[in-house]
Structures are given as C-alpha cells and as structure tokens.
Design an enzyme around this catalytic site. Structure first.
Site, PDB file in Angstrom:
ATOM      1  CG  ASN A 233      42.634 -13.022  18.133  1.00 19.96           C
ATOM      2  OD1 ASN A 233      43.471 -13.798  18.087  1.00 19.96           O
ATOM      3  ND2 ASN A 233      41.867 -12.416  19.185  1.00 19.96           N
TER       4      ASN A 233
ATOM      5  CD  GLU B 125      41.393  -8.620  21.673  1.00 24.14           C
ATOM      6  OE1 GLU B 125      40.737  -9.782  22.030  1.00 24.14           O
ATOM      7  OE2 GLU B 125      41.797  -7.935  22.518  1.00 24.14           O
TER       8      GLU B 125
ATOM      9  CB  CYS C 235      37.347 -13.431  13.610  1.00 22.23           C
ATOM     10  SG  CYS C 235      36.188 -12.623  14.672  1.00 22.23           S
TER      11      CYS C 235
ATOM     12  CD  GLU D 274      37.662 -17.983  13.130  1.00 20.96           C
ATOM     13  OE1 GLU D 274      37.131 -18.963  13.932  1.00 20.96           O
ATOM     14  OE2 GLU D 274      38.178 -16.847  13.489  1.00 20.96           O
TER      15      GLU D 274
ATOM     16  CB  CYS E  85      32.113 -15.202  15.343  1.00 17.87           C
ATOM     17  SG  CYS E  85      32.782 -14.169  14.069  1.00 17.87           S
TER      18      CYS E  85
ATOM     19  CB  CYS F  58      34.385 -16.303  11.078  1.00 18.20           C
ATOM     20  SG  CYS F  58      35.470 -15.053  11.571  1.00 18.20           S
TER      21      CYS F  58
END
Length: 130
Positions: free
Chosen positions: A42, A44, A53, A55, A86, A89
């Site tokens: 990830n 940010e 993310c 993934e 999430c 993803c």
C-alpha cells in the site's frame, strides 16, 4: 498450489509499504497463470482517496508486465484477524479472474482462504447495462 511462497513474498514486500497516516502496512503477492509472481504494497497519500492498496499495486504491476490471468493472491497485514481486500480491490481482482484464490494472513500466521467470487459475487452485473 503452494501458497507459502506467495505469503512469504507478501510478508517481505509489506515492509516497503508507505503508510505514514494509517500506520497500517499491507503486502500482496499475486501469482499469474504463467507462474510469475508480482508484488505490491500500500502507498498512502495525504489526500487519502489517492492511496493505492497493496492488492491493486500488485495487479497493476502484473498488467504492466503483460500478465492478465491470475491464479492466487496472498495478502499480509498486522491485524487481529486476517484482512480481505477492500471493495475496490475486489472489483479490480474480479476483472481478471473470477475464480482467483485469495489467502489473507496476519503476522501471527492466522489464515483465511476464500475466492474472489465468494468475496464479490456477480461483479459485472449492473455495469454497462449487463
């Protein structure tokens, strides 16, 4: 299918996560149908909607390398119970593989195994008039 190799790769790439705001580092390792492994962590951003993310970072790396058929993904995070992808993803993963095996692991080696189809049933219905 040996998931231990994927888990190890996801655990390792998790250390590279850029998570200064949430302090929640996540690593993902994606195996393609050709056997190649692509990793992501990830990343940010202060404008949180721009965060990517782990993934999706792994998927984007695979696609950039010309791979679009996936078999399995391992996700590693420091959480009480293993975390699953999430919604964003899940949708991206389902775009490429409806039967993708998903293995979520926490740092205590608790595992949760499922498929993307179980996490996101009927991913394409209602989109573009389907």
């Amino acid at each position: 299918m040996n998931l231990n190799e994927l888990i190890s790769a996801a655990r390792q790439v998790r250390e590279n996560a850029y998570a200064p705001y949430s302090r929640f580092q996540v690593g993902a390792a994606l195996r393609t149908s050709s056997g190649r492994i692509f990793c992501g962590c990830n990343v940010e951003n202060l404008s949180y909607g721009l965060t990517v993310c782990a993934e999706r970072a792994a998927v984007f790396a695979a696609v950039a390398a010309g791979e679009t058929k996936f078999e399995a993904i391992a996700i590693v995070a420091d959480s009480g119970t293993p975390v699953t992808p999430c919604g964003a993803c899940r949708q991206v993963l389902a775009e490429f593989s409806g039967d993708l095996k998903v293995c979520s692991v926490n740092l205590q080696d608790q595992r949760y195994e499922t498929t993307i189809a179980e996490l996101l049933p009927r991913p394409k219905e209602g989109i573009l008039g389907t």
